[in-house]
Enzyme design. Structure first.
Site, PDB file in Angstrom:
ATOM      1  N   GLU A 172       0.788  -1.226   0.000  1.00 34.47           N
ATOM      2  CA  GLU A 172       0.000   0.000   0.000  1.00 34.47           C
ATOM      3  C   GLU A 172       0.826   1.285   0.000  1.00 34.47           C
ATOM      4  O   GLU A 172       0.814   2.050   0.984  1.00 34.47           O
ATOM      5  CB  GLU A 172      -0.957   0.018   1.203  1.00 34.47           C
ATOM      6  N   GLU A 367      -5.456  -8.607   1.017  1.00 36.48           N
ATOM      7  CA  GLU A 367      -6.112  -8.256   2.275  1.00 36.48           C
ATOM      8  C   GLU A 367      -7.573  -7.943   1.999  1.00 36.48           C
ATOM      9  O   GLU A 367      -7.886  -7.255   1.032  1.00 36.48           O
ATOM     10  CB  GLU A 367      -5.511  -6.986   2.932  1.00 36.48           C
TER      11      GLU A 367
HETATM   12  C1  PNW Z   1      -4.387  -1.660   5.543  1.00 34.80           C
HETATM   13  N1  PNW Z   1      -7.488   3.907   4.390  1.00 34.80           N
HETATM   14  O1  PNW Z   1      -4.283  -0.309   5.923  1.00 34.80           O
HETATM   15  C2  PNW Z   1      -3.066  -2.261   5.975  1.00 34.80           C
HETATM   16  O2  PNW Z   1      -2.393  -2.963   4.961  1.00 34.80           O
HETATM   17  C3  PNW Z   1      -3.135  -3.064   7.228  1.00 34.80           C
HETATM   18  O3  PNW Z   1      -1.874  -3.036   7.859  1.00 34.80           O
HETATM   19  C4  PNW Z   1      -4.251  -2.543   8.110  1.00 34.80           C
HETATM   20  O4  PNW Z   1      -4.264  -3.163   9.372  1.00 34.80           O
HETATM   21  C5  PNW Z   1      -5.553  -2.778   7.378  1.00 34.80           C
HETATM   22  O5  PNW Z   1      -5.535  -2.187   6.099  1.00 34.80           O
HETATM   23  C6  PNW Z   1      -6.789  -2.281   8.112  1.00 34.80           C
HETATM   24  O6  PNW Z   1      -6.722  -0.897   8.289  1.00 34.80           O
HETATM   25  C7  PNW Z   1      -5.136   0.672   5.499  1.00 34.80           C
HETATM   26  O7  PNW Z   1      -7.513   4.920   5.135  1.00 34.80           O
HETATM   27  C8  PNW Z   1      -5.160   1.816   6.271  1.00 34.80           C
HETATM   28  O8  PNW Z   1      -8.139   3.883   3.330  1.00 34.80           O
HETATM   29  C9  PNW Z   1      -5.935   2.886   5.892  1.00 34.80           C
HETATM   30  C10 PNW Z   1      -6.684   2.809   4.738  1.00 34.80           C
HETATM   31  C11 PNW Z   1      -6.681   1.664   3.961  1.00 34.80           C
HETATM   32  C12 PNW Z   1      -5.884   0.589   4.352  1.00 34.80           C
END
Ligand code: PNW
Length: 461
Positions: A172, A367
């Site tokens: 990401e 994920e």
């Molecule tokens: C992902 N957003 O993070 C990560 O890959 C993981 O480590 C995390 O625990 C999981 O999603 C759940 O949050 C994100 O703001 C964090 O759109 C923020 C966003 C998307 C994914």
């Protein structure tokens, strides 16, 4: 319910991967063990107010000391793939220079343990834990960090390439660049838009450099790629400002990564939007050839989709600086504990848009999952029908995309364990296994039994 599992898996292809994912900083703890140095997350967690509750990853799930029993947990679930990340500050504590054998040893043992249990290891090289020394030297906005990342990647690859066949460079990059350097919501907590745009380019450059170096050093064919968090950006109406706002969101969230990775150039509309904001991608001649090094698999992380409008509350379409308005507005769907709307049809639309715009690129869902207000019973068991329903609707969305021609090879649930949910600390729980943080006891939730059943039924077909 589990009885509906057979119908659901009927639409998934043979050989479809089933698994779970985690990341190093979110589960390992043991932040000073065996020569590990601080990452940007260790530093950021100590900024007052940065993390809910003042939580840190100091202990997390103590996975560093409980790795064999956690692998046994995956084995019990009957899942065939485990995606985990390697902590850069364990392997190369100063972000440059020689490998730290003690830190690397943990991943060496983890891979051996997985293979002994018949579980396929899937390595993510970077899931956000940049060595603090590299941030002190400028971090991802600085070009040198891309070269440091490729060098670090080769250290890990040389140690594990005889046993690991599936590799993801970055998890990401949108989160690293935008949450980390533009919005100040993730480590290192900076709010500097031009630096964030430079970070986008240098993350992609680091990916490309690592990709070609790993490919060259590979003893056998690899499954090599990158993981993106992507979503569908719906326009609030057919009116031009709304359509344009959705186009810009899609440009900054999806196409600014996939166009250079697959087509070897940044999207012209995005470059023009950035120029209007007075910002430029720091491209050097030859960078796009490096960034577009072929990949074998695209990792797709999906949580939610959004709707966008180009109108401010007062109806205007430009802000005080004359720049176009972009706001996300509710789709009107139920929400998870993250306040993210539950939009499975946005998942199908997303997968089809990638299949359409970037044909020939196989995808794996690296994920997908949800946080809910879990209520454990006296034994710590969580009957998480809400999380199970999320899995059902999103796996159905994947099957729908496959039926319409998308090439999707597997599904990894986020996450194996409740863990350190970044700025939300331990309050938000994404695990299919509950973690009691007082005792470190692991208790599989109902959703774990559900995924176990799905994987078993699919395998038995
Ligand atoms: C992902 N957003 O993070 C990560 O890959 C993981 O480590 C995390 O625990 C999981 O999603 C759940 O949050 C994100 O703001 C964090 O759109 C923020 C966003 C998307 C994914």
């Amino acid at each position: 319910s589990v009885s509906g599992a057979a119908g659901l898996v009927a639409g998934l292809p043979p050989g479809f991967r089933w698994g779970v994912a985690t990341s190093a900083y979110q589960i390992e703890g043991a932040i000073t063990a065996d020569g590990r140095t601080p990452s940007i997350w260790d530093t950021y967690c100590r900024v007052p107010g940065a993390i809910d509750n003042g939580d840190t990853g100091d202990v997390a799930c103590d996975h560093y000391h409980r790795m064999p029993s956690d692998v046994a947990l995956i084995k019990d679930l009957g899942l065939d793939t485990y995606r985990f990340s390697v902590a850069w500050p364990r392997v190369q504590p100063h972000g440059k220079g020689p490998v730290n054998p003690a830190g690397l040893g943990f991943y060496d043992r983890l891979v051996d343990e997985l293979l002994a249990q018949g579980i396929d290891p899937w390595v993510t090289l970077y899931h956000w834990d940049l060595p603090q020394e590299l941030e002190d030297a400028g971090g991802w906005p600085v070009r040198d960090t891309a070269y440091r990342f490729a060098e670090y990647s080769m250290l890990v690859f040389d140690a594990l390439k005889d046993r690991v066949g599936t590799w993801t460079t970055l998890n990401e990059p949108w989160c690293s660049a935008m949450l980390g350097y533009a919005y100040g919501a993730h480590a290192p907590g900076r709010r500097e838009y031009p630096a964030a745009i430079a970070a986008v380019h240098h993350l992609l450059l680091g990916h490309g450099l690592a990709t070609s170096q790993l490919r060259e050093a590979a003893p056998r064919p690899l499954d090599l790629g990158i993981t993106l968090n992507v979503a569908t950006a719906y326009p609030a109406s057919d009116a031009q400002p709304d359509v344009d706002a959705a186009r810009r969101a899609d440009g900054m969230g999806r196409r600014i990564y996939l166009d250079p990775l697959v087509h070897g150039h940044y999207p012209a509309d995005v470059v023009a939007d950035l120029a209007r904001e007075g910002v430029e991608l720091p491209i050097v001649d030859g960078d796009l050839e490096i960034i577009s090094a072929p990949i074998d698999v695209l990792g797709v992380n999906y949580y939610f989709s959004q709707k966008f409008t180009g109108y401010a509350e007062d109806g205007s379409t430009v802000d005080a600086n004359g720049l176009p308005i972009s706001r996300d507005v509710p789709l009107g769907k139920p929400r998870t504990a993250m306040d993210w709307e539950i939009v499975p049809e946005g998942f199908t639309d997303l997968l089809l848009s990638i299949a359409r715009d970037y044909p020939g690129l196989p995808m794996v869902i690296t994920e997908n999952g949800s946080a809910f207000e879990d209520v454990p019973d006296a034994n710590g068991f969580v009957d998480d029908t809400d999380r199970t329903a999320y899995f059902t609707s999103h796996l159905t969305a994947v099957a729908d995309a496959i039926a319409q021609g998308a090439d999707i090879r597997g599904y990894l649930a986020w996450s194996l364990l409740d863990n350190f949910e970044w700025a939300y600390g331990y309050v938000k729980r994404f695990g299919i296994v509950r973690v009691d943080y007082d005792t470190q006891k692991r208790i599989p939730k109902a959703s774990a039994a559900y995924l176990k059943e799905l994987a078993a039924q699919h395998r038995a077909r």
